[in-house]
Design an enzyme around this catalytic site. Structure first.
Site, PDB file in Angstrom:
ATOM      1  N   THR A   1       0.826  -1.219   0.000  1.00  0.00           N
ATOM      2  CA  THR A   1       0.000   0.000   0.000  1.00  0.00           C
ATOM      3  C   THR A   1       0.847   1.250   0.000  1.00  0.00           C
ATOM      4  O   THR A   1       0.477   2.268  -0.592  1.00  0.00           O
ATOM      5  CB  THR A   1      -0.924   0.002   1.238  1.00  0.00           C
ATOM      6  OG1 THR A   1      -1.843  -1.074   1.108  1.00  0.00           O
ATOM      7  CG2 THR A   1      -1.692   1.301   1.379  1.00  0.00           C
TER       8      THR A   1
ATOM      9  N   TYR B   1      -8.077   0.785  -3.561  1.00  0.00           N
ATOM     10  CA  TYR B   1      -6.915   1.259  -4.335  1.00  0.00           C
ATOM     11  C   TYR B   1      -6.150   0.046  -4.826  1.00  0.00           C
ATOM     12  O   TYR B   1      -6.430  -1.094  -4.451  1.00  0.00           O
ATOM     13  CB  TYR B   1      -6.006   2.133  -3.455  1.00  0.00           C
ATOM     14  CG  TYR B   1      -5.519   1.395  -2.235  1.00  0.00           C
ATOM     15  CD1 TYR B   1      -6.237   1.470  -1.028  1.00  0.00           C
ATOM     16  CD2 TYR B   1      -4.393   0.571  -2.269  1.00  0.00           C
ATOM     17  CE1 TYR B   1      -5.835   0.742   0.084  1.00  0.00           C
ATOM     18  CE2 TYR B   1      -3.986  -0.154  -1.162  1.00  0.00           C
ATOM     19  CZ  TYR B   1      -4.716  -0.055   0.012  1.00  0.00           C
ATOM     20  OH  TYR B   1      -4.328  -0.767   1.119  1.00  0.00           O
TER      21      TYR B   1
ATOM     22  N   SER C   1       1.933  -7.783  -0.498  1.00  0.00           N
ATOM     23  CA  SER C   1       2.723  -8.723   0.318  1.00  0.00           C
ATOM     24  C   SER C   1       1.983 -10.013   0.673  1.00  0.00           C
ATOM     25  O   SER C   1       2.617 -10.986   1.088  1.00  0.00           O
ATOM     26  CB  SER C   1       3.211  -8.045   1.594  1.00  0.00           C
ATOM     27  OG  SER C   1       2.146  -7.897   2.520  1.00  0.00           O
TER      28      SER C   1
ATOM     29  N   THR D   1       1.593  -4.402   4.185  1.00  0.00           N
ATOM     30  CA  THR D   1       1.407  -4.604   5.639  1.00  0.00           C
ATOM     31  C   THR D   1       0.910  -6.004   5.973  1.00  0.00           C
ATOM     32  O   THR D   1       1.030  -6.448   7.103  1.00  0.00           O
ATOM     33  CB  THR D   1       0.400  -3.590   6.195  1.00  0.00           C
ATOM     34  OG1 THR D   1      -0.843  -3.752   5.503  1.00  0.00           O
ATOM     35  CG2 THR D   1       0.918  -2.169   6.029  1.00  0.00           C
ATOM     36  N   ASP D   2       0.354  -6.725   4.980  1.00  0.00           N
ATOM     37  CA  ASP D   2      -0.250  -8.026   5.300  1.00  0.00           C
ATOM     38  C   ASP D   2       0.752  -9.031   5.842  1.00  0.00           C
ATOM     39  O   ASP D   2       0.451  -9.756   6.784  1.00  0.00           O
ATOM     40  CB  ASP D   2      -0.939  -8.622   4.057  1.00  0.00           C
ATOM     41  CG  ASP D   2      -2.228  -7.882   3.742  1.00  0.00           C
ATOM     42  OD1 ASP D   2      -2.956  -8.333   2.844  1.00  0.00           O
ATOM     43  OD2 ASP D   2      -2.487  -6.851   4.379  1.00  0.00           O
TER      44      ASP D   2
ATOM     45  N   LYS E   1       0.258  -7.222  12.727  1.00  0.00           N
ATOM     46  CA  LYS E   1      -0.841  -6.360  12.268  1.00  0.00           C
ATOM     47  C   LYS E   1      -2.088  -6.795  13.024  1.00  0.00           C
ATOM     48  O   LYS E   1      -2.600  -7.883  12.838  1.00  0.00           O
ATOM     49  CB  LYS E   1      -1.031  -6.527  10.762  1.00  0.00           C
ATOM     50  CG  LYS E   1      -2.045  -5.593  10.136  1.00  0.00           C
ATOM     51  CD  LYS E   1      -2.066  -5.754   8.617  1.00  0.00           C
ATOM     52  CE  LYS E   1      -3.085  -4.872   7.938  1.00  0.00           C
ATOM     53  NZ  LYS E   1      -3.079  -5.047   6.460  1.00  0.00           N
TER      54      LYS E   1
ATOM     55  N   GLU F   1      -2.031 -27.916  27.741  1.00  0.00           N
ATOM     56  CA  GLU F   1      -3.279 -28.399  27.113  1.00  0.00           C
ATOM     57  C   GLU F   1      -3.140 -29.808  26.575  1.00  0.00           C
ATOM     58  O   GLU F   1      -4.097 -30.545  26.435  1.00  0.00           O
ATOM     59  CB  GLU F   1      -3.620 -27.473  25.929  1.00  0.00           C
ATOM     60  CG  GLU F   1      -4.319 -26.212  26.329  1.00  0.00           C
ATOM     61  CD  GLU F   1      -5.708 -26.478  26.899  1.00  0.00           C
ATOM     62  OE1 GLU F   1      -6.088 -25.743  27.814  1.00  0.00           O
ATOM     63  OE2 GLU F   1      -6.360 -27.431  26.453  1.00  0.00           O
TER      64      GLU F   1
HETATM   65  N1  DAS Z   1      -2.420  -5.968   0.256  1.00  0.00           N
HETATM   66  C1  DAS Z   1      -1.646  -5.298   1.279  1.00  0.00           C
HETATM   67  C2  DAS Z   1      -0.200  -5.754   1.201  1.00  0.00           C
HETATM   68  O1  DAS Z   1       0.430  -5.586   0.167  1.00  0.00           O
HETATM   69  C3  DAS Z   1      -1.662  -3.833   1.124  1.00  0.00           C
HETATM   70  C4  DAS Z   1      -0.960  -3.197   2.276  1.00  0.00           C
HETATM   71  O2  DAS Z   1      -1.613  -3.027   3.294  1.00  0.00           O
HETATM   72  O3  DAS Z   1       0.247  -2.899   2.197  1.00  0.00           O
HETATM   73  O4  DAS Z   1       0.283  -6.258   2.211  1.00  0.00           O
END
Ligand code: DAS
Length: 356
Positions: A39, A53, A86, A119-120, A192, A313
């Site tokens: 992103t 986007y 990602s 970010t994923d 995240k 467990e």
């Molecule tokens: N799809 C997500 C990624 O590329 C977009 C982001 O949040 O960066 O990890």
């Protein structure tokens, strides 16, 4: 006569100024930005599109050109390693990126590396590099929750902060770092926790510090082994063994575990409920798969920091299973893959999960 002296004085002053600014530039830290997509390189159709986007569109040189203030804090250059979202990262991408980071940090003219990343799976890449890059220079991962085309986009300040941290001597030796939303988090601990909102990344054990207007404020240090204190070395890893994650829930069955084993998984991360619990409908198959040589790692999919202990467990000693300690399933996958590149011994695997 006076005019001639004045001219001489002016020429001298201008050349001294030029010299000092050049030497200042020469004194600035050298930071390389490795761009992978996400992103932070995203673009939407309208400034109101903070969630709709396309990721991985803007090239690294445009990201750098968009922040002229970077020139005041570091000598920055960019490399476009990938241009992908990602969620599509593969083990091969991790190895390529890790080897490039290690090679750059070995160079005397590189003081720190920033990685722009989706970010994923940013948390997975950050942990991977924390385990395998044997260098104490700053490695800083950064992403954004909104594309640069959106109102109140967070990427510009996140990237400025990341370069500022990567250029800082006091960021050395703290392991891989993640700068998002003014916080500096450990690449090991951070994940995240929410989507869409800028305050997405949290460590269950708290941030290491804050970066505000180009200055770092540290509050704690990582406790687990990393980077120069790691027994793993990216230079000696050419493939990552296949490790899969099966999600635990009510009405669970052994189908996914059996399928993963049949496809060649060397370990299966059980993303368990609560304390890494395993449904009674699944236990016999995991015992059987372990007997057939597949490692079983119990982790927890609880959100803000699970904590799985041996024999709580399940009788892990009896089944020869491993527990993931405080690592979430996606981080446990990374550690299991890196560990299995070095050992198949389950006791060694458990030691590694306690130490990293
Ligand atoms: N799809 C997500 C990624 O590329 C977009 C982001 O949040 O960066 O990890």
């Amino acid at each position: 006569m006076l005019q001639k002296d004045l001219r001489c004085w002016l020429v001298t002053m201008v050349s001294l100024l030029a010299l000092s600014s050049a030497s200042l530039a020469a004194g600035k830290p050298n930071v390389v930005i490795l761009a992978t997509g996400g992103t932070i390189a995203g673009a939407g159709a309208d400034a109101t599109n903070s969630a709709t986007y396309q990721a991985a569109k803007v090239p690294v040189d445009k990201l750098i050109a968009g922040i002229p203030q970077l020139a005041a804090i570091a000598d920055v250059r960019g490399e476009q390693v990938f241009q992908i979202a990602s969620e599509s990262f593969t083990n091969a991408n991790l190895l390529t990126l890790g080897k490039r980071v290690a090679a750059l940090l070995r160079q005397g003219d590189v003081d720190g590396v920033v990685i722009t990343h989706g970010t994923d799976t940013l948390e997975e890449t950050a942990y991977f590099l924390n385990l395998v890059v044997r260098n104490d220079k700053p490695i800083v991962l950064v992403g954004s929750m909104r594309p640069g085309t959106a109102m109140s986009a967070d990427g510009m300040l996140n990237l400025y902060n990341a370069v500022s941290v990567a250029a800082s001597r006091d960021a050395r030796g703290k392991g891989v770092l993640v700068t998002m939303n003014d916080e500096i988090n450990s690449g090991r601990d951070v994940s995240k926790m929410v989507n869409l909102r800028p305050e997405a990344f949290k460590s269950p054990w708290g941030a290491l510090g804050m970066v505000v207007e180009g200055r770092n404020y540290w509050f704690r240090l990582p406790a687990k082994r990393h980077t120069i204190n790691s027994e793993f070395d990216i230079e000696k890893i050419d493939t990552l063994p296949l490790v899969e994650i099966a999600y635990g829930s009510g009405n669970a069955s052994d189908t996914a575990y059996r399928a993963f084993a049949a496809s060649g998984a060397k370990a299966i991360i059980h993303a368990g409920t609560g304390n890494g619990s395993v449904s009674s409908a699944v236990v016999p198959s995991l015992v059987d798969l372990r007997r057939k040589g597949v490692h079983i790692v119990r982790s927890s999919h609880v959100n803000a920091g699970g904590f799985v202990l041996r024999n709580a467990e399940q009788p892990d000693d009896k089944y020869d299973w491993v527990v993931a300690h405080d690592l979430n399933p996606q981080k446990a996958r990374i550690l299991a893959a890196v560990a299995l590149s070095k050992t198949q011994d389950s006791k060694e695997l458990q030691r590694i999960f306690w130490e990293y």
